[in-house]
Design a protein around this motif. Structure first.
Motif, mmCIF file in Angstrom:
data_model
loop_
_atom_site.group_PDB
_atom_site.id
_atom_site.type_symbol
_atom_site.label_atom_id
_atom_site.label_comp_id
_atom_site.label_asym_id
_atom_site.label_seq_id
_atom_site.Cartn_x
_atom_site.Cartn_y
_atom_site.Cartn_z
ATOM 1 N N PRO A 375 0.813 -1.247 -0.045
ATOM 2 C CA PRO A 375 -0.048 0.158 0.149
ATOM 3 C C PRO A 375 0.828 1.298 -0.024
ATOM 4 O O PRO A 375 0.359 2.344 -0.503
ATOM 5 N N GLY A 376 2.028 1.206 0.758
ATOM 6 C CA GLY A 376 2.787 2.368 0.602
ATOM 7 C C GLY A 376 3.507 2.829 -0.684
ATOM 8 O O GLY A 376 4.173 3.889 -0.555
ATOM 9 N N ASN A 377 3.923 1.764 -1.574
ATOM 10 C CA ASN A 377 4.801 1.920 -2.692
ATOM 11 C C ASN A 377 4.306 3.181 -3.391
ATOM 12 O O ASN A 377 5.274 4.121 -3.574
ATOM 13 N N ALA A 378 3.098 3.159 -4.116
ATOM 14 C CA ALA A 378 2.854 4.476 -5.000
ATOM 15 C C ALA A 378 3.008 5.966 -3.871
ATOM 16 O O ALA A 378 3.028 6.927 -4.622
ATOM 17 N N LEU A 379 2.571 5.763 -2.529
ATOM 18 C CA LEU A 379 2.555 6.921 -1.855
ATOM 19 C C LEU A 379 3.690 7.386 -1.786
ATOM 20 O O LEU A 379 4.036 8.580 -1.824
ATOM 21 N N ILE A 380 4.862 6.763 -1.663
ATOM 22 C CA ILE A 380 6.325 7.100 -1.344
ATOM 23 C C ILE A 380 6.720 7.581 -2.759
ATOM 24 O O ILE A 380 7.246 8.578 -2.918
ATOM 25 N N ALA A 381 6.257 6.976 -3.920
ATOM 26 C CA ALA A 381 6.757 7.355 -5.144
ATOM 27 C C ALA A 381 6.420 8.778 -5.389
ATOM 28 O O ALA A 381 6.915 9.627 -5.862
ATOM 29 N N GLN A 382 5.077 9.120 -5.175
ATOM 30 C CA GLN A 382 4.441 10.161 -5.427
ATOM 31 C C GLN A 382 5.019 11.565 -4.524
ATOM 32 O O GLN A 382 4.987 12.277 -4.899
#
Length: 525
Positions: A375-382
């Motif tokens: 769940p955190g992958n895309a949030l971190i990337a953004q």
């Protein structure tokens, strides 16, 4: 028959049916020993129950409770006996394991040295990850309950490797005469009942002859539902379709916590969110550029903002509870001005006045690639995209799946790759470093990363037996790895569980791969 007799017969029939109905229903409600079904959402699609498949082995051992390993690991990363009671290194490339007596498989056959040899021989042939983790090349039967495991290289970490799901033990009856897999026949408290390959859903029921006795739980059946989509898992637990779900969307946390029909628990785990720079890209081969990018990230804000406080800011490569973590490695704390200074020193400057930096006169657009499983992958990337823009680095985010994600890595089309990994997947001081930093690892090869001194330390760590000696060498390796700034930890992973509020007996261990549903888990009422 007279009318009176007919009425009496009818009354007795109704009374008997009512009595039997009460008897049957009384087994589905009330007391502690009543039968209950525990339904669990598994965050991947299961396509087979063969332990040579990583997702299947994880589900069967940690969630289904069907199979077991020779060695276990506790929440403090200490090794504990399981199907093996003791072990000893007898040479640089050989270990002897004494097996537990009195254990039977679900088919009634004995667990013994022959069973271990058959299972490991099959894993060596069928599952490349088994040999990769364990280094085991062959098994010798020394006695009915004693085996010798021979390794390809000197390693002091065979016991640690045997805690891994790839080393689960199944009986020979798990396959047919042609060697084709049929069903998992293990030694756990739950045994195989059904598997629907079209949905990936499984059903397991209790095994009365379990070697370690009946747990203090009234659960007699575990239904495991494949749910790779995090939003689906969240809705399922809210609707009462499942009793336990993990890795729900962080955006759902407030809703879940406000729902009286859902219990939310958060735990720190040895899993990390990490990044890998592609040093095959000219500008990223410059260590000052890599360090500058890391200094541009506001880690506190990212964890507490983008990740909504699920996880923690790293203090080193590993979480602080990991006994071999070195907190005294180079720190890339948030410092935008330092990031700009490092960029300027490296010649990564805005030469045309458009607000974005160029390297050697060439425009740069940093391609951040990640997947959506965690769940955190895309949030971190953004979040990182925004931090980079604030120091004049143009970046784009691509969230990819399956083969597209794998291809981006293998073909080198990424500039920065964000992923998540369980640093205690094998609970050793060298494992995580060997999987992501060592020059022979896929991650390092894709990134064009190699450090001979680091490789030597990792190999030395792998060969030692003494924990303290291993930890010290690992800490030295961590210093070199962090200085290189190719693979770094962005955030410590936070595990979130949404559960039926009547769930009892649930505990979490940071040392496990994803999560274990203990045999003691029960449902009140």
């Amino acid at each position: 028959m007279t009318k009176v007799k007919k009425k009496l017969a009818g009354f007795l029939t109704v009374a008997l049916v009512a009595f039997l109905s009460l008897g049957i229903l009384s087994g589905c409600s009330g007391g502690k020993n009543d039968e209950k079904v525990l339904t669990i959402a598994f965050p991947s699609t299961i396509t087979t129950l063969d332990i040579s498949d990583g997702d299947a082995a994880t589900m069967l051992k940690e969630v289904g409770g069907v199979v077991e390993t020779l060695v276990n690991v506790d929440s403090n990363f200490n090794l504990t006996p399981s199907l093996a009671v003791s072990w000893e290194r007898v040479s640089e490339t050989a270990w002897v394991f004494n097996l537990r007596e009195g254990v039977t498989f679900h088919d009634g056959s004995d667990f013994n040295a022959d069973a271990v040899k058959w299972c490991f021989d099959r894993q060596i042939a069928e599952d490349k990850s088994f040999s990769s983790y364990t280094k085991i090349t062959s098994v010798d039967v020394l006695d009915t309950y004693k085996v010798q495991l021979n390794t390809s290289t000197p390693t002091g970490e065979v016991p640690e490797a045997l805690t891994n799901v790839a080393a689960c033990i199944i009986a020979k009856s798990s396959v047919d005469d042609q060697g084709k897999f049929i069903k998992p026949v293990g030694t756990g408290y739950f045994q195989y009942e059904d598997f629907d390959v079209s949905t990936g859903n499984s059903k397991f029921v209790t095994f009365d002859d379990y070697w370690n006795g009946k747990p203090d739980s009234s659960i007699t059946e575990r239904d495991i539902l494949s749910m790779p989509d995090s939003s689906t898992r969240s809705l399922a637990v809210q609707n009462g379709e499942v009793d336990i779900a993990t890795d729900v969307p962080f955006s759902d946390l407030a809703t879940l916590k406000d729902n009286k029909e859902v219990k939310v628990e958060q735990f720190n785990t040895a899993r990390t969110y990490f990044n890998t720079f592609n040093t095959k890209k000219d500008y990223l081969s410059n260590v000052e550029v890599r360090r500058g990018l890391l200094c541009a990230i506001n880690y506190d804000e990212m964890v507490n903002g983008a990740l909504l406080g699920v996880g923690s800011v790293p203090n080193g490569i590993f979480m602080e509870d990991v006994p071999w973590n070195n907190p005294d490695v180079a720190s890339y704390s948030y410092n935008a001005e330092k990031a700009k200074e490092l960029f300027d020193s490296a010649g990564f400057v805005d030469s045309d006045g458009d607000g974005m930096r160029e390297y050697k006169g060439e425009e740069v657009k940093l391609n951040i690639v990640t997947g959506s499983r965690r769940p955190g992958n895309a949030l971190i990337a953004q979040a990182m995209q925004g931090y980079f823009a604030s120091v004049g680095v143009d970046a784009e985010v691509n969230v990819l799946e399956g083969t597209a994600l794998s291809s981006a890595q293998s073909e080198g089309t990424y500039d920065l790759y964000i992923s998540s990994a369980a640093t205690g997947y094998v609970p050793s001081a060298s494992y995580y470093l060997s999987q992501y930093y060592e020059s022979t690892s896929k991650n390092a090869q894709y990134a064009g990363y190699s450090n001979g001194k680091l490789d030597t330390l990792i190999d030395q760590c792998r060969g030692l037996i003494s924990s303290e000696e291993k930890y010290e060498v690992s800490r030295q390796a961590q210093v070199l790895a962090q200085d290189d700034a190719v693979v770094t930890t962005l955030a410590n992973y936070g595990a979130v569980f949404a559960m039926n509020p009547k769930i009892t007996g649930f505990s979490y261990s940071a040392a496990v791969h994803d999560f274990i549903v203990p045999y003691t888990v029960d449902i009140e009422g």
